[in-house]
Design a protein around this motif. Structure first.
Motif, PDB file in Angstrom:
ATOM      1  N   LYS A  41       0.831  -1.203   0.000  1.00  6.88           N
ATOM      2  CA  LYS A  41       0.000   0.000   0.000  1.00  6.88           C
ATOM      3  C   LYS A  41       0.869   1.258   0.000  1.00  6.88           C
ATOM      4  O   LYS A  41       0.601   2.220  -0.714  1.00  6.88           O
ATOM      5  CB  LYS A  41      -0.930   0.016   1.217  1.00  6.88           C
ATOM      6  CG  LYS A  41      -2.077  -0.943   1.115  1.00  6.88           C
ATOM      7  CD  LYS A  41      -2.938  -0.884   2.360  1.00  6.88           C
ATOM      8  CE  LYS A  41      -4.010  -1.952   2.337  1.00  6.88           C
ATOM      9  NZ  LYS A  41      -4.817  -1.948   3.565  1.00  6.88           N
ATOM     10  N   LEU A  42       1.912   1.251   0.821  1.00  2.47           N
ATOM     11  CA  LEU A  42       2.803   2.402   0.902  1.00  2.47           C
ATOM     12  C   LEU A  42       3.564   2.604  -0.404  1.00  2.47           C
ATOM     13  O   LEU A  42       3.769   3.732  -0.850  1.00  2.47           O
ATOM     14  CB  LEU A  42       3.772   2.247   2.074  1.00  2.47           C
ATOM     15  CG  LEU A  42       3.123   2.273   3.456  1.00  2.47           C
ATOM     16  CD1 LEU A  42       4.148   1.939   4.528  1.00  2.47           C
ATOM     17  CD2 LEU A  42       2.475   3.616   3.738  1.00  2.47           C
ATOM     18  N   LYS A  43       3.963   1.501  -1.042  1.00  4.92           N
ATOM     19  CA  LYS A  43       4.655   1.581  -2.332  1.00  4.92           C
ATOM     20  C   LYS A  43       3.737   2.192  -3.388  1.00  4.92           C
ATOM     21  O   LYS A  43       4.169   3.004  -4.214  1.00  4.92           O
ATOM     22  CB  LYS A  43       5.124   0.183  -2.754  1.00  4.92           C
ATOM     23  CG  LYS A  43       5.757   0.126  -4.125  1.00  4.92           C
ATOM     24  CD  LYS A  43       7.093   0.829  -4.176  1.00  4.92           C
ATOM     25  CE  LYS A  43       7.765   0.561  -5.521  1.00  4.92           C
ATOM     26  NZ  LYS A  43       8.445   1.718  -6.050  1.00  4.92           N
ATOM     27  N   LYS A  44       2.458   1.827  -3.343  1.00  4.21           N
ATOM     28  CA  LYS A  44       1.487   2.377  -4.291  1.00  4.21           C
ATOM     29  C   LYS A  44       1.347   3.892  -4.078  1.00  4.21           C
ATOM     30  O   LYS A  44       1.337   4.659  -5.038  1.00  4.21           O
ATOM     31  CB  LYS A  44       0.144   1.677  -4.122  1.00  4.21           C
ATOM     32  CG  LYS A  44      -0.865   2.031  -5.180  1.00  4.21           C
ATOM     33  CD  LYS A  44      -2.126   1.185  -5.047  1.00  4.21           C
ATOM     34  CE  LYS A  44      -3.116   1.546  -6.127  1.00  4.21           C
ATOM     35  NZ  LYS A  44      -4.328   0.739  -6.054  1.00  4.21           N
ATOM     36  N   LEU A  45       1.255   4.327  -2.822  1.00  3.57           N
ATOM     37  CA  LEU A  45       1.189   5.759  -2.523  1.00  3.57           C
ATOM     38  C   LEU A  45       2.459   6.466  -2.980  1.00  3.57           C
ATOM     39  O   LEU A  45       2.414   7.570  -3.530  1.00  3.57           O
ATOM     40  CB  LEU A  45       0.989   5.982  -1.014  1.00  3.57           C
ATOM     41  CG  LEU A  45      -0.368   5.627  -0.440  1.00  3.57           C
ATOM     42  CD1 LEU A  45      -0.318   5.694   1.090  1.00  3.57           C
ATOM     43  CD2 LEU A  45      -1.437   6.553  -0.973  1.00  3.57           C
ATOM     44  N   PHE A  46       3.588   5.818  -2.756  1.00  2.00           N
ATOM     45  CA  PHE A  46       4.886   6.370  -3.164  1.00  2.00           C
ATOM     46  C   PHE A  46       4.923   6.559  -4.675  1.00  2.00           C
ATOM     47  O   PHE A  46       5.327   7.615  -5.174  1.00  2.00           O
ATOM     48  CB  PHE A  46       5.999   5.417  -2.714  1.00  2.00           C
ATOM     49  CG  PHE A  46       7.390   5.874  -3.067  1.00  2.00           C
ATOM     50  CD1 PHE A  46       8.101   6.669  -2.200  1.00  2.00           C
ATOM     51  CD2 PHE A  46       7.987   5.484  -4.255  1.00  2.00           C
ATOM     52  CE1 PHE A  46       9.390   7.087  -2.508  1.00  2.00           C
ATOM     53  CE2 PHE A  46       9.264   5.893  -4.581  1.00  2.00           C
ATOM     54  CZ  PHE A  46       9.969   6.696  -3.699  1.00  2.00           C
TER      55      PHE A  46
END
Length: 66
Positions: A41-46
């Motif tokens: 999820k954090l990678k997607k936001l990044f």
């Protein structure tokens, strides 16, 4: 848009304690490694922020930002 993706999560020290070389969180405040789901999820936001930041830099370079 102005925030570089590498700095996006660094201000969230109340949620994350360790970060990788790109600025992505790897561990929570308790020192536990983030789950694969959380990391994804954090990678997607990044990635989304990276795209927005590139667009912002293009606008600045082209002088279309006032």
């Amino acid at each position: 848009m102005k925030i570089p993706p590498s700095e996006m999560f660094l201000s969230e020290s109340d949620k994350y304690s360790k970060f990788d070389e790109n600025g992505l969180p790897t561990h929570d405040t308790e020192g536990k490694e983030l789950s694969k789901g959380q990391a994804k999820k954090l990678k997607k936001l990044f990635d989304t922020q990276e795209k927005l930041h590139k667009e912002y830099l293009q606008m600045v370079q082209n002088g279309s930002l006032q």
